[in-house]
Design a protein around this motif. Structure first.
Motif, mmCIF file in Angstrom:
data_model
loop_
_atom_site.group_PDB
_atom_site.id
_atom_site.type_symbol
_atom_site.label_atom_id
_atom_site.label_comp_id
_atom_site.label_asym_id
_atom_site.label_seq_id
_atom_site.Cartn_x
_atom_site.Cartn_y
_atom_site.Cartn_z
ATOM 1 N N THR A 1 0.822 -1.207 0.000
ATOM 2 C CA THR A 1 0.000 0.000 0.000
ATOM 3 C C THR A 1 0.856 1.258 0.000
ATOM 4 O OG1 THR A 1 -1.674 -1.210 1.261
ATOM 5 C CG2 THR A 1 -1.885 1.173 1.188
ATOM 6 N N GLN A 2 1.935 1.241 0.769
ATOM 7 C CA GLN A 2 2.838 2.391 0.805
ATOM 8 C C GLN A 2 3.489 2.630 -0.554
ATOM 9 O OE1 GLN A 2 6.306 1.898 3.269
ATOM 10 N NE2 GLN A 2 6.359 4.057 3.840
ATOM 11 N N ARG A 3 3.918 1.573 -1.187
ATOM 12 C CA ARG A 3 4.533 1.704 -2.514
ATOM 13 C C ARG A 3 3.531 2.229 -3.534
ATOM 14 N NH1 ARG A 3 8.936 -0.256 -5.207
ATOM 15 N NH2 ARG A 3 8.681 -0.704 -7.423
ATOM 16 N N ARG A 4 2.298 1.728 -3.459
ATOM 17 C CA ARG A 4 1.257 2.193 -4.386
ATOM 18 C C ARG A 4 0.954 3.669 -4.164
ATOM 19 N NH1 ARG A 4 -3.785 -0.994 -3.242
ATOM 20 N NH2 ARG A 4 -3.787 0.397 -1.457
ATOM 21 N N THR A 5 0.918 4.100 -2.916
ATOM 22 C CA THR A 5 0.645 5.513 -2.617
ATOM 23 C C THR A 5 1.769 6.408 -3.125
ATOM 24 O OG1 THR A 5 -0.562 4.816 -0.636
ATOM 25 C CG2 THR A 5 0.085 7.124 -0.777
ATOM 26 N N ILE A 6 3.020 5.978 -2.917
ATOM 27 C CA ILE A 6 4.156 6.789 -3.379
ATOM 28 C C ILE A 6 4.156 6.907 -4.898
ATOM 29 C CG2 ILE A 6 6.672 6.866 -3.509
ATOM 30 C CD1 ILE A 6 6.736 5.555 -0.744
ATOM 31 N N ILE A 7 3.914 5.796 -5.582
ATOM 32 C CA ILE A 7 3.896 5.829 -7.047
ATOM 33 C C ILE A 7 2.764 6.723 -7.554
ATOM 34 C CG2 ILE A 7 3.497 4.414 -9.101
ATOM 35 C CD1 ILE A 7 4.903 2.125 -7.679
ATOM 36 N N SER A 8 1.598 6.636 -6.924
ATOM 37 C CA SER A 8 0.443 7.425 -7.382
ATOM 38 C C SER A 8 0.681 8.918 -7.177
ATOM 39 C CB SER A 8 -0.810 6.975 -6.622
ATOM 40 O OG SER A 8 -1.059 5.604 -6.812
ATOM 41 N N ILE A 9 1.151 9.295 -5.975
ATOM 42 C CA ILE A 9 1.384 10.728 -5.712
ATOM 43 C C ILE A 9 2.479 11.274 -6.612
ATOM 44 C CG2 ILE A 9 2.150 12.366 -3.961
ATOM 45 C CD1 ILE A 9 0.805 10.626 -1.865
ATOM 46 N N ARG A 10 3.524 10.493 -6.815
ATOM 47 C CA ARG A 10 4.614 10.950 -7.686
ATOM 48 C C ARG A 10 4.125 11.127 -9.126
ATOM 49 N NH1 ARG A 10 9.421 6.858 -8.057
ATOM 50 N NH2 ARG A 10 7.770 5.729 -9.151
ATOM 51 N N PHE A 11 3.307 10.197 -9.602
ATOM 52 C CA PHE A 11 2.814 10.302 -10.986
ATOM 53 C C PHE A 11 1.844 11.473 -11.144
ATOM 54 C CE2 PHE A 11 -0.160 8.917 -14.371
ATOM 55 C CZ PHE A 11 0.750 8.905 -15.421
ATOM 56 N N ILE A 12 1.004 11.722 -10.137
ATOM 57 C CA ILE A 12 0.086 12.860 -10.216
ATOM 58 C C ILE A 12 0.859 14.175 -10.231
ATOM 59 C CG2 ILE A 12 -1.734 14.089 -8.961
ATOM 60 C CD1 ILE A 12 -2.716 11.347 -7.985
ATOM 61 N N LEU A 13 1.903 14.252 -9.402
ATOM 62 C CA LEU A 13 2.743 15.462 -9.410
ATOM 63 C C LEU A 13 3.452 15.641 -10.753
ATOM 64 C CD1 LEU A 13 4.306 15.342 -5.821
ATOM 65 C CD2 LEU A 13 2.489 16.848 -6.651
ATOM 66 N N LEU A 14 3.884 14.533 -11.345
ATOM 67 C CA LEU A 14 4.516 14.627 -12.665
ATOM 68 C C LEU A 14 3.529 15.108 -13.723
ATOM 69 C CD1 LEU A 14 6.763 11.417 -12.782
ATOM 70 C CD2 LEU A 14 7.498 13.780 -12.569
ATOM 71 N N LEU A 15 2.275 14.651 -13.626
ATOM 72 C CA LEU A 15 1.259 15.096 -14.586
ATOM 73 C C LEU A 15 1.001 16.593 -14.488
ATOM 74 C CD1 LEU A 15 -1.451 12.275 -14.467
ATOM 75 C CD2 LEU A 15 0.170 12.754 -16.296
#
Length: 448
Positions: free
Chosen positions: A220-234
């Motif tokens: 869950t932690q890895r999924r949250t980090i990947i999601s927040i990082r990708f949203i910030l990149l967008l």
């Protein structure tokens, strides 16, 4: 003459086909080796060099489906090209090899061929079922309710579920056994709540339960980090692309073509009206200040000089604004291109983000879901939404230097929010009512 040219073309075509035939072993081996390299690259990059398996990964089901589809495709290519390599090697004899040497076709050294074959076998052997496993699995009965996101691939699933015995004729006993059990038939000696409590206690007392909890937390932690990082990149990448393109690519080009003072100052009529209003306001301000301080009235020459200075200042300001609007059009194209490129190269991240939002949305309470629905509907399709759409459309028109067409804005406000409202109501009726009917009931009560 024509026959000689035609025969020469036929000869060149046959020669090219023969050369392609002689190069078949090398070509098929290279394609199989390339597919094995891609599989190894996925293992090293996403699975720490281990086998592509859902049990050894921390990705969601959607991401694993994406990896397994690529794996099945690459395995199929590697196996087909290996079969082609063996068949072509069997058909090519010493005479063909001598002809290939005369034609200038260089074959790889035997050591290189053996090295490639060894590497391909090492990669494929991880995902190949032995004959004993196939026999035992084929005789086994298919378990009920096989999960959709199982780690078994499509090829293995076909091997496991291939029938080896003829079907039996149904009898009365088999029909009785195949009937689905109702609630009365499934009633046990103890109530279900007691059994579920016992099962929960068994899970809590299991010594491996702590490892499972830690593993789920890390996933869950890895999924949250990947999601927040990708949203910030967008968000960040299109903005940076817009600013960089505007400053270093689009800006110099526009300034080069609009550097002359004879260029058009206003690119639409609204800018011209705004400049005239600003100039009239400046003239009235001079007269008002002159009356307040009880100074002698300005002479026509002085008034004209100050008005000329102000007009030159306004012309410079609106010329800059016109150039800025033109720059925004082309810079926005670069931003959209960067946004689309980011979506195309980040398919796995998109799947993780989708899973992340699904967990957030479905984890909310019914009252929170109803609150968010009412908030968004009131903002975009509610009673006060036309004012927001009007401000948004006027801002976009000014950003691109377009005149704000009032008729188009009113027509857009009269149609687009209505379409959004219809789509939203259909989504509530079709999907949300089936997934969370209590949230729909809370939404209706809050709306009333």
């Amino acid at each position: 003459m024509k026959n000689s040219v035609f025969s020469q073309k036929i000869y060149s075509f046959l020669l090219a086909a023969y050369r392609w035939y002689l190069q078949t072993p090398e070509r098929s081996l290279h394609e199989a080796y390339d597919a094995a390299l891609k599989i190894k690259e996925i293992e090293d990059k996403h699975f720490s060099g281990n086998k592509i398996d859902i049990d050894s990964a921390t990705y969601s089901n959607s991401v694993m489906d994406y990896f397994e589809s690529d794996l099945n495709k690459l395995l199929k290519i590697a196996k087909m090209r290996l079969t082609e390599f063996r068949a072509s090697r069997w058909f090519l004899n010493e005479e063909n090899q001598k002809a290939a040497q005369k034609a200038g076709i260089e074959h790889p050294s035997p050591s290189l061929v053996l090295e490639k074959l060894n590497f391909i076998d090492q990669v494929i052997s991880k995902y190949t079922i032995s004959s004993d496993q196939i026999t035992s699995n084929a005789l086994a009965v298919k378990p009920p309710n096989l999960p959709i996101n199982s780690a078994i691939s499509d090829d293995k699933f076909l091997l496991v579920n291939t029938p080896t015995l003829p079907p039996k004729i149904p009898t009365q006993d088999s029909e009785k056994k195949s009937k689905p059990k109702g609630k009365v038939d499934t009633t046990g000696v103890l109530p279900r709540s007691i059994l579920s409590t016992i099962t929960r206690l068994q899970v809590e007392l299991d010594p491996n339960s702590e490892k499972e909890v830690i593993q789920n937390f890390r996933q869950t932690q890895r999924r949250t980090i990947i999601s927040i990082r990708f949203i910030l990149l967008l968000i960040i990448i299109p903005l940076l692309t817009h600013q960089i393109a505007k400053a270093f690519v689009v800006g110099p080009s526009v300034e080069h073509f609009r550097s002359s003072d004879q260029m058009q100052i206003f690119i639409n009529s609204e800018m011209e009206e705004e400049a005239l209003e600003e100039l009239e306001r400046f003239e009235e301000k001079l007269k008002f200040e002159n009356l307040i301080i009880n100074a002698p009235p300005l002479s026509p020459e002085q008034m004209e000089a100050k008005m000329t200075d102000k007009a030159v200042e306004l012309a410079k300001e609106f010329r800059q604004e016109s150039s800025n609007a033109i720059k925004n059009v082309f810079a926005d194209m670069f931003s959209v291109g960067a946004f689309i490129w980011l979506l195309l190269v980040s398919k796995s991240s998109i799947a993780v983000v989708k899973d992340f939002f699904d967990n957030i949305v479905y984890g909310l309470s019914d009252s929170a879901k109803a609150f968010i629905i009412i908030l968004f509907t009131d903002i975009f399709v509610g009673f006060h939404s036309p004012h927001g759409w009007e401000v948004l459309l006027e801002g976009v028109s000014r950003h691109w230097g377009l005149p704000a067409n009032r008729d188009f804005i009113f027509l857009f406000i009269a149609t687009f929010p209505v379409i959004l409202d219809t789509i939203f109501k259909y989504w509530i009726f079709r999907y949300l009512n089936r997934i969370s009917p209590s949230a729909v009931a809370t939404y209706r009560n809050m709306n009333e």
